[in-house]
Write a protein that holds these residues in place. Structure first.
Motif, PDB file in Angstrom:
ATOM      1  N   THR A  64       0.826  -1.209   0.000  1.00 35.49           N
ATOM      2  CA  THR A  64       0.000   0.000   0.000  1.00 35.49           C
ATOM      3  C   THR A  64       0.862   1.262   0.000  1.00 35.49           C
ATOM      4  OG1 THR A  64      -1.664  -1.222   1.231  1.00 35.49           O
ATOM      5  CG2 THR A  64      -1.901   1.165   1.208  1.00 35.49           C
ATOM      6  N   VAL A  65       1.904   1.259   0.838  1.00 35.57           N
ATOM      7  CA  VAL A  65       2.774   2.434   0.926  1.00 35.57           C
ATOM      8  C   VAL A  65       3.541   2.628  -0.384  1.00 35.57           C
ATOM      9  CG1 VAL A  65       4.790   3.412   2.097  1.00 35.57           C
ATOM     10  CG2 VAL A  65       2.956   2.372   3.440  1.00 35.57           C
ATOM     11  N   ARG A  66       4.003   1.509  -0.946  1.00 34.70           N
ATOM     12  CA  ARG A  66       4.705   1.615  -2.238  1.00 34.70           C
ATOM     13  C   ARG A  66       3.797   2.233  -3.295  1.00 34.70           C
ATOM     14  NH1 ARG A  66       8.841  -1.838  -3.672  1.00 34.70           N
ATOM     15  NH2 ARG A  66       7.732  -2.119  -5.612  1.00 34.70           N
ATOM     16  N   ASN A  67       2.550   1.757  -3.309  1.00 37.15           N
ATOM     17  CA  ASN A  67       1.594   2.301  -4.284  1.00 37.15           C
ATOM     18  C   ASN A  67       1.354   3.794  -4.060  1.00 37.15           C
ATOM     19  OD1 ASN A  67       1.284  -0.058  -5.656  1.00 37.15           O
ATOM     20  ND2 ASN A  67      -0.543  -0.711  -4.552  1.00 37.15           N
ATOM     21  N   TRP A  68       1.291   4.162  -2.773  1.00 35.71           N
ATOM     22  CA  TRP A  68       1.096   5.582  -2.454  1.00 35.71           C
ATOM     23  C   TRP A  68       2.268   6.413  -2.974  1.00 35.71           C
ATOM     24  CZ3 TRP A  68       4.277   8.419   0.929  1.00 35.71           C
ATOM     25  CH2 TRP A  68       3.856   9.758   1.112  1.00 35.71           C
ATOM     26  N   ILE A  69       3.487   5.879  -2.755  1.00 36.22           N
ATOM     27  CA  ILE A  69       4.685   6.604  -3.206  1.00 36.22           C
ATOM     28  C   ILE A  69       4.664   6.777  -4.732  1.00 36.22           C
ATOM     29  CG2 ILE A  69       7.208   6.456  -3.467  1.00 36.22           C
ATOM     30  CD1 ILE A  69       7.246   4.977  -0.739  1.00 36.22           C
ATOM     31  N   ILE A  70       4.350   5.676  -5.416  1.00 34.06           N
ATOM     32  CA  ILE A  70       4.329   5.697  -6.884  1.00 34.06           C
ATOM     33  C   ILE A  70       3.384   6.783  -7.396  1.00 34.06           C
ATOM     34  CG2 ILE A  70       3.595   4.354  -8.915  1.00 34.06           C
ATOM     35  CD1 ILE A  70       4.701   1.858  -7.324  1.00 34.06           C
ATOM     36  N   LYS A  71       2.226   6.863  -6.732  1.00 35.98           N
ATOM     37  CA  LYS A  71       1.227   7.840  -7.129  1.00 35.98           C
ATOM     38  C   LYS A  71       1.666   9.265  -6.761  1.00 35.98           C
ATOM     39  CE  LYS A  71      -3.693   7.888  -7.008  1.00 35.98           C
ATOM     40  NZ  LYS A  71      -4.887   7.555  -6.232  1.00 35.98           N
ATOM     41  N   GLU A  72       2.062   9.409  -5.488  1.00 40.20           N
ATOM     42  CA  GLU A  72       2.411  10.707  -4.937  1.00 40.20           C
ATOM     43  C   GLU A  72       3.580  11.354  -5.683  1.00 40.20           C
ATOM     44  OE1 GLU A  72       0.663  12.046  -2.577  1.00 40.20           O
ATOM     45  OE2 GLU A  72       1.887  13.815  -2.099  1.00 40.20           O
ATOM     46  N   TYR A  73       4.573  10.535  -6.038  1.00 38.99           N
ATOM     47  CA  TYR A  73       5.767  11.081  -6.675  1.00 38.99           C
ATOM     48  C   TYR A  73       5.711  10.958  -8.207  1.00 38.99           C
ATOM     49  CZ  TYR A  73       7.919  11.546  -2.094  1.00 38.99           C
ATOM     50  OH  TYR A  73       8.190  11.907  -0.802  1.00 38.99           O
ATOM     51  N   GLY A  74       4.571  10.463  -8.695  1.00 38.88           N
ATOM     52  CA  GLY A  74       4.393  10.359 -10.149  1.00 38.88           C
ATOM     53  C   GLY A  74       5.424   9.470 -10.823  1.00 38.88           C
ATOM     54  N   ILE A  75       5.736   8.333 -10.160  1.00 42.18           N
ATOM     55  CA  ILE A  75       6.762   7.435 -10.707  1.00 42.18           C
ATOM     56  C   ILE A  75       6.105   6.487 -11.717  1.00 42.18           C
ATOM     57  CG2 ILE A  75       8.453   5.644 -10.117  1.00 42.18           C
ATOM     58  CD1 ILE A  75       8.486   6.937  -7.263  1.00 42.18           C
ATOM     59  N   PRO A  76       6.653   6.400 -12.922  1.00 38.74           N
ATOM     60  CA  PRO A  76       6.080   5.457 -13.892  1.00 38.74           C
ATOM     61  C   PRO A  76       6.178   4.032 -13.339  1.00 38.74           C
ATOM     62  CG  PRO A  76       7.727   6.865 -14.927  1.00 38.74           C
ATOM     63  CD  PRO A  76       7.829   7.104 -13.451  1.00 38.74           C
ATOM     64  N   ARG A  77       5.062   3.302 -13.388  1.00 40.75           N
ATOM     65  CA  ARG A  77       4.991   1.988 -12.773  1.00 40.75           C
ATOM     66  C   ARG A  77       6.089   1.036 -13.258  1.00 40.75           C
ATOM     67  NH1 ARG A  77       2.132  -0.930  -9.404  1.00 40.75           N
ATOM     68  NH2 ARG A  77       0.678   0.359  -8.265  1.00 40.75           N
ATOM     69  N   GLU A  78       6.372   1.131 -14.581  1.00 42.95           N
ATOM     70  CA  GLU A  78       7.339   0.176 -15.124  1.00 42.95           C
ATOM     71  C   GLU A  78       8.763   0.430 -14.626  1.00 42.95           C
ATOM     72  OE1 GLU A  78       5.269   2.006 -16.806  1.00 42.95           O
ATOM     73  OE2 GLU A  78       6.257   3.223 -18.347  1.00 42.95           O
ATOM     74  N   LYS A  79       8.970   1.618 -14.000  1.00 42.83           N
ATOM     75  CA  LYS A  79      10.310   1.895 -13.461  1.00 42.83           C
ATOM     76  C   LYS A  79      10.549   1.165 -12.140  1.00 42.83           C
ATOM     77  CE  LYS A  79      12.765   5.610 -13.892  1.00 42.83           C
ATOM     78  NZ  LYS A  79      13.256   6.984 -13.775  1.00 42.83           N
ATOM     79  N   VAL A  80       9.444   0.855 -11.474  1.00 41.72           N
ATOM     80  CA  VAL A  80       9.562   0.219 -10.162  1.00 41.72           C
ATOM     81  C   VAL A  80       9.649  -1.283 -10.364  1.00 41.72           C
ATOM     82  CG1 VAL A  80       8.598   0.143  -7.852  1.00 41.72           C
ATOM     83  CG2 VAL A  80       8.064   2.034  -9.362  1.00 41.72           C
ATOM     84  N   VAL A  81      10.831  -1.810 -10.162  1.00 42.32           N
ATOM     85  CA  VAL A  81      11.056  -3.174 -10.614  1.00 42.32           C
ATOM     86  C   VAL A  81      11.074  -4.229  -9.505  1.00 42.32           C
ATOM     87  CG1 VAL A  81      12.226  -2.571 -12.735  1.00 42.32           C
ATOM     88  CG2 VAL A  81      13.528  -2.743 -10.618  1.00 42.32           C
TER      89      VAL A  81
END
Ligand SMILES: [Zn+2]
Length: 306
Positions: free
Chosen positions: A48-65
């Motif tokens: 959940t926290v990882r998902n929040w970070i991805i959203k909050e910081y606008g990180i492209p999903r495919e970058k998070v490996v």
């Protein structure tokens, strides 16, 4: 260090590796809330926290490996983003052009269905080989869990021999159905998929080779199991091997004659099958015929005796 801080730093290090600096206090605050207030399990809180970070910081999903590495028994909910190491135990015929490969994979804790979507563009896996399935998404189909390999997933072959669940079960049941795509079949020389009327679902009209198999349903009175018998199993049970099957086909000028013959010999008979269970599938390791009579004959016998 507190467990929450440990988790936070694990999460932070993953994003730091991608060049993102995340507010540590914010992460800890959220983890504490999820873990202590809402009593969410640790893996779920991290996700959940990882998902929040991805959203909050606008990180492209495919970058998070780095989806967390899990065991198959822990896959109980759809929509989870996970990685797992597993052995390919069975590849099925893909019936849909949108599916590149479908089958079963296993580790020491269980067996699960996998689907590699054609649009994922991921390479193919081979039966008996072990892989790291990275960043796959859990899903539930007809009430059963599976993993989906998509565009952001990765499949990496690994040099490890992953053991399947040690618990082998034995089922005594009647073979109540044999599917039409059984008997003397043709497989594509390139991908080993089962061909229909000389056409591979992926490669089209190509050269094929003959193989013998039975896809059937075993019923023990309590459960039904889908089983696949290979040439060796079929030979043990019927005396018909690939050569004999080809002979039957050429004598009767009909490949379907093999299926008819196998149905005549096997259908309705009792078998003892030892194997590993995965959902409704039973991966056959050994199979033997246990009675010389058919199920309906037993019913008649029991009626006479009653
Ligand atoms: Zn093919």
């Amino acid at each position: 260090m507190e467990r929450v801080e440990e988790l936070a730093d694990q999460i932070l290090s993953q994003f730091a590796g991608l060049g993102y600096e995340i507010n540590r206090d914010e992460v800890i605050k959220r983890l504490k809330l999820l873990l202590y207030e809402f009593k969410v399990p640790e893996s779920e809180a991290v996700r959940t926290v990882r998902n929040w970070i991805i959203k909050e910081y606008g990180i492209p999903r495919e970058k998070v490996v780095e989806a967390p590495l899990v065991k198959i028994k822990d896959i109980t909910k759809p929509g989870q983003w996970v990685s797992l190491k597993a052995k390919v135990v069975q590849i099925w015929d893909s019936t849909s052009p949108s599916v590149s490969q479908v089958g079963l994979i296993g580790d020491e804790t269980g067996i699960i269905k996998f689907v590699i979507w054609a649009k994922s563009g991921k390479g193919e896996v081979e039966e008996g080989k072990c892989y790291l399935f990275k960043n796959v998404v859990t899903d539930s189909f007809q009430g059963r869990m599976q993993i989906n390999v998509g565009r952001t997933s990765e499949i990496v072959e690994i040099d490890e021999d992953i053991q399947l669940p040690p618990r082998e079960i034995e089922v005594i049941g009647a073979l109540v159905a044999i599917q039409q795509n059984s008997g003397l079949i043709q497989r594509c020389e390139q991908c080993h998929r089962v061909m229909t009327k000389g056409i591979c679902p992926i490669h089209g009209k190509v050269k094929g080779y003959d193989d013998l198999r039975v896809k059937g349903v075993l019923d023990d009175g309590e459960n039904v199991y889908e089983i696949i018998l290979n040439e060796g199993n079929i030979k043990d049970l019927t005396g018909i091997d690939l050569e004999k099957a080809k002979q039957i086909a050429s004598e009767r000028l009909d490949r379907n004659a093999v299926l008819s013959e196998l149905k005549r010999i096997l259908l309705g008979r009792y078998f003892k099958v030892a194997g590993v269970r995965g959902g409704r599938y039973l991966l056959v390791r050994r199979v033997e015929k246990i009675l010389g009579v058919k199920a309906d004959e037993v019913d008649k016998l029991l009626e006479v005796l009653a």
